[in-house]
Design a protein around this motif. Structure first.
Motif, mmCIF file in Angstrom:
data_model
loop_
_atom_site.group_PDB
_atom_site.id
_atom_site.type_symbol
_atom_site.label_atom_id
_atom_site.label_comp_id
_atom_site.label_asym_id
_atom_site.label_seq_id
_atom_site.Cartn_x
_atom_site.Cartn_y
_atom_site.Cartn_z
ATOM 1 N N VAL A 5 0.812 -1.214 0.000
ATOM 2 C CA VAL A 5 0.000 0.000 0.000
ATOM 3 C C VAL A 5 0.848 1.268 0.000
ATOM 4 C CG1 VAL A 5 -2.019 -1.091 1.023
ATOM 5 C CG2 VAL A 5 -0.290 -0.077 2.521
ATOM 6 N N GLY A 6 2.165 1.119 -0.133
ATOM 7 C CA GLY A 6 3.052 2.276 -0.193
ATOM 8 C C GLY A 6 4.085 2.270 0.911
ATOM 9 N N ASP A 7 5.207 2.903 0.657
ATOM 10 C CA ASP A 7 6.279 3.094 1.643
ATOM 11 C C ASP A 7 6.689 1.785 2.315
ATOM 12 O OD1 ASP A 7 8.150 4.706 2.926
ATOM 13 O OD2 ASP A 7 6.817 5.103 4.613
ATOM 14 N N ILE A 19 -11.445 1.009 0.759
ATOM 15 C CA ILE A 19 -10.451 1.827 0.069
ATOM 16 C C ILE A 19 -11.213 3.000 -0.535
ATOM 17 C CG2 ILE A 19 -8.768 1.975 -1.792
ATOM 18 C CD1 ILE A 19 -8.293 -1.045 -1.465
ATOM 19 N N LEU A 20 -10.858 4.210 -0.127
ATOM 20 C CA LEU A 20 -11.568 5.406 -0.566
ATOM 21 C C LEU A 20 -10.645 6.320 -1.369
ATOM 22 C CD1 LEU A 20 -13.306 6.230 2.822
ATOM 23 C CD2 LEU A 20 -14.258 4.956 0.898
ATOM 24 N N GLU A 21 -11.221 7.004 -2.354
ATOM 25 C CA GLU A 21 -10.479 7.980 -3.153
ATOM 26 C C GLU A 21 -10.242 9.249 -2.351
ATOM 27 O OE1 GLU A 21 -13.108 8.505 -6.460
ATOM 28 O OE2 GLU A 21 -12.023 6.999 -7.631
ATOM 29 N N LYS A 22 -9.190 9.955 -2.708
ATOM 30 C CA LYS A 22 -8.845 11.218 -2.055
ATOM 31 C C LYS A 22 -10.005 12.209 -2.100
ATOM 32 C CE LYS A 22 -5.607 15.046 -2.581
ATOM 33 N NZ LYS A 22 -4.440 15.532 -3.333
ATOM 34 N N SER A 52 -5.248 7.696 -1.861
ATOM 35 C CA SER A 52 -6.298 6.827 -1.346
ATOM 36 C C SER A 52 -6.182 6.674 0.158
ATOM 37 C CB SER A 52 -6.238 5.453 -2.014
ATOM 38 O OG SER A 52 -5.000 4.822 -1.751
ATOM 39 N N MET A 53 -7.310 6.318 0.759
ATOM 40 C CA MET A 53 -7.357 6.025 2.181
ATOM 41 C C MET A 53 -7.796 4.576 2.321
ATOM 42 S SD MET A 53 -9.408 7.960 5.250
ATOM 43 C CE MET A 53 -11.013 7.203 5.162
ATOM 44 N N ILE A 54 -6.986 3.786 3.034
ATOM 45 C CA ILE A 54 -7.275 2.375 3.236
ATOM 46 C C ILE A 54 -7.623 2.186 4.705
ATOM 47 C CG2 ILE A 54 -6.375 0.028 3.054
ATOM 48 C CD1 ILE A 54 -4.235 1.939 1.172
ATOM 49 N N ILE A 65 -0.718 5.519 -3.452
ATOM 50 C CA ILE A 65 -1.124 4.644 -4.559
ATOM 51 C C ILE A 65 -2.606 4.858 -4.861
ATOM 52 C CG2 ILE A 65 -1.294 2.255 -5.342
ATOM 53 C CD1 ILE A 65 1.067 1.655 -3.453
ATOM 54 N N ALA A 66 -2.920 4.989 -6.138
ATOM 55 C CA ALA A 66 -4.297 5.244 -6.575
ATOM 56 C C ALA A 66 -5.202 4.056 -6.240
ATOM 57 C CB ALA A 66 -4.330 5.518 -8.071
ATOM 58 N N PRO A 67 -6.477 4.339 -5.924
ATOM 59 C CA PRO A 67 -7.418 3.260 -5.598
ATOM 60 C C PRO A 67 -7.546 2.217 -6.707
ATOM 61 C CG PRO A 67 -8.394 5.377 -5.078
ATOM 62 C CD PRO A 67 -7.105 5.646 -5.801
ATOM 63 N N GLY A 68 -7.508 2.655 -7.958
ATOM 64 C CA GLY A 68 -7.602 1.712 -9.077
ATOM 65 C C GLY A 68 -6.439 0.732 -9.106
ATOM 66 N N THR A 69 -5.254 1.208 -8.796
ATOM 67 C CA THR A 69 -4.073 0.345 -8.743
ATOM 68 C C THR A 69 -4.198 -0.657 -7.599
ATOM 69 O OG1 THR A 69 -2.711 2.107 -9.647
ATOM 70 C CG2 THR A 69 -1.552 0.325 -8.525
ATOM 71 N N LEU A 70 -4.676 -0.194 -6.451
ATOM 72 C CA LEU A 70 -4.874 -1.101 -5.325
ATOM 73 C C LEU A 70 -5.911 -2.173 -5.665
ATOM 74 C CD1 LEU A 70 -4.867 1.540 -2.455
ATOM 75 C CD2 LEU A 70 -3.055 -0.102 -2.972
ATOM 76 N N LYS A 71 -6.963 -1.772 -6.363
ATOM 77 C CA LYS A 71 -7.995 -2.724 -6.770
ATOM 78 C C LYS A 71 -7.406 -3.795 -7.691
ATOM 79 C CE LYS A 71 -12.457 -3.013 -9.121
ATOM 80 N NZ LYS A 71 -13.549 -2.257 -9.759
ATOM 81 N N LYS A 72 -6.574 -3.388 -8.649
ATOM 82 C CA LYS A 72 -5.937 -4.352 -9.551
ATOM 83 C C LYS A 72 -5.063 -5.332 -8.777
ATOM 84 C CE LYS A 72 -5.822 -1.288 -13.526
ATOM 85 N NZ LYS A 72 -4.962 -0.463 -14.391
ATOM 86 N N ARG A 73 -4.360 -4.825 -7.775
ATOM 87 C CA ARG A 73 -3.510 -5.696 -6.955
ATOM 88 C C ARG A 73 -4.348 -6.693 -6.169
ATOM 89 N NH1 ARG A 73 0.979 -1.355 -4.669
ATOM 90 N NH2 ARG A 73 1.770 -0.822 -6.735
#
Length: 85
Positions: A5-7, A19-22, A52-54, A65-73
């Motif tokens: 999810v980053g970092d 998972i919410l969009e900014k 995004s907020m997870i 990381i964009a919500p769409g990218t997280l969804k693909k993962r």
């Protein structure tokens, strides 16, 4: 299954509540109230500019990381995750 999810942070996909969009985070008074109430649980994974907020239990991650990218993962063939759009 784990998701990046980053970092260099990986979380278990089964722990993800939402998972919410900014834009959703910034436009909702309820979410702003939720963040204020759970300030100690917020983990900033970006330099203040999140995409995004997870929400998990017990943390809330602000991710670059964009919500769409997280969804693909989450939707990889080996995943057992069901997504409700």
């Amino acid at each position: 299954m784990y998701i990046h999810v980053g970092d260099d942070v990986m979380i278990r996909s089964s722990e993800i509540i939402a998972i919410l969009e900014k834009d959703t985070v910034h436009s909702s008074d309820e979410i702003k109230h939720f963040l204020a109430e759970n300030e100690k649980a917020v983990v900033h994974l970006s330099n203040g500019n999140f995409k995004s907020m997870i929400i998990t239990n017990p943390h809330v991650y602000l991710s670059p990381i964009a919500p769409g990218t997280l969804k693909k993962r989450l939707l990889t063939p080996e995943s057992d995750v069901e997504i409700d759009d």
